[in-house]
Motif scaffolding. Structure first.
Motif, PDB file in Angstrom:
ATOM      1  N   TYR A 149       9.878   3.465   5.826  1.00 24.91           N
ATOM      2  CA  TYR A 149      10.448   3.563   4.482  1.00 24.91           C
ATOM      3  C   TYR A 149      10.040   2.370   3.621  1.00 24.91           C
ATOM      4  N   PHE A 150       9.743   1.252   4.263  1.00 22.53           N
ATOM      5  CA  PHE A 150       9.432   0.029   3.534  1.00 22.53           C
ATOM      6  C   PHE A 150       7.938  -0.249   3.429  1.00 22.53           C
ATOM      7  N   ARG A 151       7.143   0.635   3.982  1.00 21.97           N
ATOM      8  CA  ARG A 151       5.697   0.444   3.923  1.00 21.97           C
ATOM      9  C   ARG A 151       5.230   0.501   2.471  1.00 21.97           C
ATOM     10  N   PRO A 152       4.476  -0.508   2.030  1.00 24.36           N
ATOM     11  CA  PRO A 152       3.991  -0.500   0.644  1.00 24.36           C
ATOM     12  C   PRO A 152       3.237   0.779   0.309  1.00 24.36           C
ATOM     13  N   ILE A 153       3.402   1.248  -0.911  1.00 23.49           N
ATOM     14  CA  ILE A 153       2.698   2.455  -1.351  1.00 23.49           C
ATOM     15  C   ILE A 153       1.200   2.179  -1.400  1.00 23.49           C
ATOM     16  N   ASP A 154       0.447   3.012  -0.720  1.00 20.40           N
ATOM     17  CA  ASP A 154      -1.008   2.859  -0.632  1.00 20.40           C
ATOM     18  C   ASP A 154      -1.638   3.194  -1.984  1.00 20.40           C
ATOM     19  N   THR A 155      -2.486   2.290  -2.458  1.00 25.86           N
ATOM     20  CA  THR A 155      -3.126   2.495  -3.769  1.00 25.86           C
ATOM     21  C   THR A 155      -4.100   3.666  -3.759  1.00 25.86           C
ATOM     22  N   THR A 156      -4.493   4.127  -2.562  1.00 23.43           N
ATOM     23  CA  THR A 156      -5.425   5.260  -2.491  1.00 23.43           C
ATOM     24  C   THR A 156      -4.683   6.596  -2.518  1.00 23.43           C
ATOM     25  N   MET A 157      -3.342   6.548  -2.513  1.00 25.04           N
ATOM     26  CA  MET A 157      -2.562   7.785  -2.525  1.00 25.04           C
ATOM     27  C   MET A 157      -2.720   8.529  -3.845  1.00 25.04           C
ATOM     28  N   GLY A 158      -2.642   9.837  -3.759  1.00 23.47           N
ATOM     29  CA  GLY A 158      -2.630  10.645  -4.968  1.00 23.47           C
ATOM     30  C   GLY A 158      -1.259  10.558  -5.629  1.00 23.47           C
ATOM     31  N   GLU A 159      -1.176  11.061  -6.854  1.00 23.84           N
ATOM     32  CA  GLU A 159       0.073  10.976  -7.612  1.00 23.84           C
ATOM     33  C   GLU A 159       1.239  11.666  -6.885  1.00 23.84           C
ATOM     34  N   GLU A 160       0.958  12.806  -6.284  1.00 24.71           N
ATOM     35  CA  GLU A 160       2.008  13.550  -5.581  1.00 24.71           C
ATOM     36  C   GLU A 160       2.508  12.776  -4.360  1.00 24.71           C
ATOM     37  N   GLN A 161       1.584  12.138  -3.627  1.00 23.69           N
ATOM     38  CA  GLN A 161       1.961  11.350  -2.451  1.00 23.69           C
ATOM     39  C   GLN A 161       2.767  10.119  -2.844  1.00 23.69           C
ATOM     40  N   VAL A 162       2.374   9.488  -3.942  1.00 22.87           N
ATOM     41  CA  VAL A 162       3.096   8.312  -4.430  1.00 22.87           C
ATOM     42  C   VAL A 162       4.533   8.691  -4.780  1.00 22.87           C
ATOM     43  N   LEU A 201       6.263  11.208  -3.614  1.00 24.97           N
ATOM     44  CA  LEU A 201       6.971  11.532  -2.385  1.00 24.97           C
ATOM     45  C   LEU A 201       7.413  10.265  -1.658  1.00 24.97           C
ATOM     46  N   SER A 202       6.520   9.268  -1.594  1.00 23.13           N
ATOM     47  CA  SER A 202       6.843   8.003  -0.933  1.00 23.13           C
ATOM     48  C   SER A 202       7.975   7.291  -1.660  1.00 23.13           C
ATOM     49  N   ARG A 203       7.913   7.279  -2.982  1.00 24.77           N
ATOM     50  CA  ARG A 203       8.959   6.653  -3.786  1.00 24.77           C
ATOM     51  C   ARG A 203      10.304   7.346  -3.552  1.00 24.77           C
ATOM     52  N   LYS A 204      10.281   8.665  -3.487  1.00 19.54           N
ATOM     53  CA  LYS A 204      11.517   9.425  -3.288  1.00 19.54           C
ATOM     54  C   LYS A 204      12.124   9.120  -1.925  1.00 19.54           C
ATOM     55  N   GLU A 205      11.287   8.965  -0.901  1.00 24.72           N
ATOM     56  CA  GLU A 205      11.780   8.644   0.441  1.00 24.72           C
ATOM     57  C   GLU A 205      12.432   7.266   0.465  1.00 24.72           C
ATOM     58  N   LYS A 206      11.831   6.319  -0.226  1.00 30.82           N
ATOM     59  CA  LYS A 206      12.413   4.971  -0.306  1.00 30.82           C
ATOM     60  C   LYS A 206      13.782   5.028  -0.982  1.00 30.82           C
ATOM     61  N   LEU A 207      13.864   5.782  -2.075  1.00 24.11           N
ATOM     62  CA  LEU A 207      15.130   5.898  -2.796  1.00 24.11           C
ATOM     63  C   LEU A 207      16.173   6.647  -1.977  1.00 24.11           C
ATOM     64  N   ARG A 208      15.733   7.606  -1.185  1.00 23.93           N
ATOM     65  CA  ARG A 208      16.680   8.336  -0.331  1.00 23.93           C
ATOM     66  C   ARG A 208      17.297   7.381   0.698  1.00 23.93           C
ATOM     67  N   PHE A 209      16.476   6.473   1.223  1.00 27.57           N
ATOM     68  CA  PHE A 209      16.975   5.487   2.178  1.00 27.57           C
ATOM     69  C   PHE A 209      18.054   4.620   1.524  1.00 27.57           C
ATOM     70  N   LEU A 210      17.789   4.147   0.308  1.00 29.22           N
ATOM     71  CA  LEU A 210      18.775   3.337  -0.412  1.00 29.22           C
ATOM     72  C   LEU A 210      20.027   4.147  -0.705  1.00 29.22           C
ATOM     73  N   PHE A 211      19.861   5.391  -1.094  1.00 24.51           N
ATOM     74  CA  PHE A 211      20.994   6.270  -1.393  1.00 24.51           C
ATOM     75  C   PHE A 211      21.898   6.384  -0.168  1.00 24.51           C
ATOM     76  N   ASP A 223      20.999  12.488  -9.323  1.00 23.43           N
ATOM     77  CA  ASP A 223      21.463  11.483 -10.293  1.00 23.43           C
ATOM     78  C   ASP A 223      20.819  10.132  -9.988  1.00 23.43           C
ATOM     79  N   PHE A 224      20.774   9.796  -8.711  1.00 17.40           N
ATOM     80  CA  PHE A 224      20.222   8.520  -8.253  1.00 17.40           C
ATOM     81  C   PHE A 224      18.762   8.385  -8.686  1.00 17.40           C
ATOM     82  N   LEU A 225      18.019   9.481  -8.583  1.00 17.42           N
ATOM     83  CA  LEU A 225      16.620   9.474  -9.013  1.00 17.42           C
ATOM     84  C   LEU A 225      16.517   9.203 -10.514  1.00 17.42           C
TER      85      LEU A 225
END
Length: 214
Positions: A94-107, A109-119, A186-188
């Protein structure tokens, strides 16, 4: 030969599941063994002697997050008694930095997973909402180390933040309307436009691939 092949297959499988490189997995495994006392699993008490965690006001929530079945992707509620290395990697992913080679959709998704962990850290009863009491609890813990802020002041800060969340997520509310709490959707909305990675830091494992929330 067979054992070595099996081990490399296992590492490749973990790479696919977590996004960590083989070097990162090896490094994390060394830290896992250090935390566990060279045992196959980690229990909550293994985190007791981590210096950076001792001073963190939400230490209990951070440790709890490692054993939360929602974060371990093992169920909608409940806590595990112990976690193995694969579980440990799942949490750290969950804490792995977002890879700069990721596509927009993957980025996204990764952001949403991080926020879900915080939620999940806020939603302590796993009912899918952060209630006012749960939010008050987090704010009180965060401010507990500040001798200049009394408990009532912390509650007022939490109440004000919850009112702001309601205005962002619901808009103009009727006088008799009650805001039941912050859902994940709401959190998003609340976190929209905020750089999540600046809020999640690698610290207590002293490794670039690991992080703490604050």
């Amino acid at each position: 030969m067979g054992a070595a092949h099996s081990a490399s297959e296992e590492v490749r499988e973990l790479e696919g599941k977590t996004g960590f490189s083989s070097d990162q997995i090896e490094q994390l495994h060394r830290r896992f063994k250090q935390l566990s006392g060279d045992q196959p699993t980690i229990r909550k008490e293994n985190f007791n002697n981590v210096p950076d965690l001792e001073l963190n006001p939400i230490r209990s929530k951070i440790v709890r997050a490692f054993f939360d079945n929602r974060n371990l992707r093992k169920g909608p509620s409940g806590l595990a008694d112990e976690i193995n290395f694969e579980d440990f990697l799942t949490i750290m992913s969950y804490f792995r930095p977002i890879d700069t080679t990721m596509g927009e959709e993957q980025v996204e998704l990764s952001r949403k997973e991080k926020l879900r962990f915080l939620f999940h850290m806020y939603d302590s009863d796993s009912d899918g909402r952060i209630t006012l009491e749960e939010y008050r609890n987090v704010v009180e813990e965060l401010l507990s180390g500040n001798p200049h802020i009394e408990k009532e002041s912390a509650r007022s800060i939490a109440d004000g933040a919850m009112m702001e969340a309601a205005s962002v997520c619901v808009g103009q509310m009727e006088p008799d309307q009650v805001y039941e709490g912050i859902t994940f959707e709401d959190f998003l909305k609340i976190w929209q436009g905020i750089d999540i990675e600046t809020k999640m830091h690698v610290r207590f494992l002293n490794m670039e691939t690991m992080a703490l929330c604050h």
